[in-house]
Motif scaffolding. Structure first.
Motif, PDB file in Angstrom:
ATOM      1  N   GLY A  22       0.826  -1.210   0.000  1.00 12.49           N
ATOM      2  CA  GLY A  22       0.000   0.000   0.000  1.00 12.49           C
ATOM      3  C   GLY A  22       0.861   1.261   0.000  1.00 12.49           C
ATOM      4  O   GLY A  22       0.562   2.239  -0.700  1.00 12.49           O
ATOM      5  N   ALA A  23       1.953   1.227   0.783  1.00 14.37           N
ATOM      6  CA  ALA A  23       2.869   2.379   0.813  1.00 14.37           C
ATOM      7  C   ALA A  23       3.545   2.547  -0.545  1.00 14.37           C
ATOM      8  O   ALA A  23       3.741   3.672  -1.025  1.00 14.37           O
ATOM      9  CB  ALA A  23       3.910   2.182   1.915  1.00 14.37           C
ATOM     10  N   SER A  29       1.662   6.280  -7.054  1.00 11.49           N
ATOM     11  CA  SER A  29       0.532   7.165  -7.372  1.00 11.49           C
ATOM     12  C   SER A  29       0.877   8.634  -7.116  1.00 11.49           C
ATOM     13  O   SER A  29       0.040   9.513  -7.289  1.00 11.49           O
ATOM     14  CB  SER A  29      -0.687   6.798  -6.520  1.00 11.49           C
ATOM     15  OG  SER A  29      -1.027   5.453  -6.671  1.00 11.49           O
ATOM     16  N   ARG A  30       2.105   8.853  -6.659  1.00 12.99           N
ATOM     17  CA  ARG A  30       2.615  10.212  -6.375  1.00 12.99           C
ATOM     18  C   ARG A  30       1.755  10.967  -5.360  1.00 12.99           C
ATOM     19  O   ARG A  30       1.521  12.165  -5.485  1.00 12.99           O
ATOM     20  CB  ARG A  30       2.745  11.017  -7.669  1.00 12.99           C
ATOM     21  CG  ARG A  30       3.741  10.410  -8.623  1.00 12.99           C
ATOM     22  CD  ARG A  30       4.011  11.309  -9.803  1.00 12.99           C
ATOM     23  NE  ARG A  30       5.099  10.799 -10.602  1.00 12.99           N
ATOM     24  CZ  ARG A  30       6.390  11.065 -10.382  1.00 12.99           C
ATOM     25  NH1 ARG A  30       6.737  11.834  -9.379  1.00 12.99           N
ATOM     26  NH2 ARG A  30       7.319  10.580 -11.160  1.00 12.99           N
ATOM     27  N   SER A 112      -4.207  -2.149  -1.555  1.00 15.61           N
ATOM     28  CA  SER A 112      -4.923  -1.222  -2.446  1.00 15.61           C
ATOM     29  C   SER A 112      -5.224   0.116  -1.778  1.00 15.61           C
ATOM     30  O   SER A 112      -5.874   0.971  -2.363  1.00 15.61           O
ATOM     31  CB  SER A 112      -6.233  -1.867  -2.910  1.00 15.61           C
ATOM     32  OG  SER A 112      -7.059  -2.100  -1.782  1.00 15.61           O
ATOM     33  N   GLU A 113      -4.757   0.300  -0.536  1.00 13.21           N
ATOM     34  CA  GLU A 113      -5.110   1.510   0.213  1.00 13.21           C
ATOM     35  C   GLU A 113      -3.945   2.505   0.308  1.00 13.21           C
ATOM     36  O   GLU A 113      -3.536   2.894   1.404  1.00 13.21           O
ATOM     37  CB  GLU A 113      -5.604   1.124   1.611  1.00 13.21           C
ATOM     38  CG  GLU A 113      -6.915   0.350   1.575  1.00 13.21           C
ATOM     39  CD  GLU A 113      -7.385  -0.097   2.946  1.00 13.21           C
ATOM     40  OE1 GLU A 113      -8.603   0.031   3.210  1.00 13.21           O
ATOM     41  OE2 GLU A 113      -6.557  -0.577   3.759  1.00 13.21           O
ATOM     42  N   VAL A 118      -1.134   7.032   3.292  1.00 13.89           N
ATOM     43  CA  VAL A 118      -0.670   8.420   3.390  1.00 13.89           C
ATOM     44  C   VAL A 118      -1.380   9.132   4.545  1.00 13.89           C
ATOM     45  O   VAL A 118      -0.743   9.847   5.330  1.00 13.89           O
ATOM     46  CB  VAL A 118      -0.893   9.165   2.049  1.00 13.89           C
ATOM     47  CG1 VAL A 118      -0.704  10.662   2.209  1.00 13.89           C
ATOM     48  CG2 VAL A 118       0.047   8.613   0.995  1.00 13.89           C
ATOM     49  N   ASP A 119      -2.677   8.925   4.664  1.00 14.01           N
ATOM     50  CA  ASP A 119      -3.424   9.571   5.756  1.00 14.01           C
ATOM     51  C   ASP A 119      -2.934   9.089   7.128  1.00 14.01           C
ATOM     52  O   ASP A 119      -2.763   9.887   8.052  1.00 14.01           O
ATOM     53  CB  ASP A 119      -4.930   9.289   5.624  1.00 14.01           C
ATOM     54  CG  ASP A 119      -5.534   9.981   4.413  1.00 14.01           C
ATOM     55  OD1 ASP A 119      -4.888  10.911   3.874  1.00 14.01           O
ATOM     56  OD2 ASP A 119      -6.636   9.583   3.993  1.00 14.01           O
TER      57      ASP A 119
END
Ligand code: FES
Length: 152
Positions: A22-23, A29-30, A112-113, A118-119
């Motif tokens: 995910g990371a 995905s920038r 997939s998260e 990031v959050d």
């Protein structure tokens, strides 16, 4: 204690199959992430010994994040359940070993998260920045440090 100039060091123990991926997705995905986190990839959260967390603080971390597969998604079936049970006991011991509970964070992030990663990581960095540097073990390390020059 807010310190605007303080840049916290966050050690993240992440499982290879979900959170690490995910990371990685967040990176490809920038998505914008603060540069304060250092990732240590482990096969499964069930593999993380609580001593790893203590060692992270001892060697300079200001906060720790543990993240792995969601419940029922562990690639080793029950590793994350074992981890969750271990953390319940470990939380009780944190104060005893001189680590405020507020400096240790846990989450589940799937492959997939990327956005959730990031959050989560930005949230942990902001919380630890508000708390300021973790000085607990630095003082102990200095007291027991060997002299720089040891004559043999
Ligand atoms: S493989 Fe991810 S928590 Fe077990």
């Amino acid at each position: 204690m807010a310190n605007e100039n303080f840049e916290p060091k966050i050690t993240c123990f992440v499982c290879n199959w979900c959170t690490y991926t995910g990371a990685d997705l967040a990176g490809t995905s920038r998505l914008k992430q603060q540069p304060n986190a250092r990732l240590i990839r482990v096969p499964c959260t069930g593999r993380i010994d609580p001593v790893f967390l203590i060692k992270a603080f001892e060697t300079g971390a200001d906060g720790v994040l543990v993240s792995g597969c969601h419940p029922a998604d562990c690639h080793y079936n029950t590793g994350n359940y074992h981890a969750r049970r271990r953390w319940i006991f470990f939380r009780e011991l944190l104060n005893t070993v001189g680590i405020p509970e507020s400096r240790v964070h846990f989450s589940w992030v799937s492959a997939s998260e990327g956005k959730k990663w990031v959050d989560v990581v930005n949230g942990v960095i902001d919380k630890v920045r508000q708390e300021g540097p973790f000085e607990g073990y630095k003082k102990i390390n200095n007291e027991f440090a060997l002299p720089e020059e040891v004559e043999v």
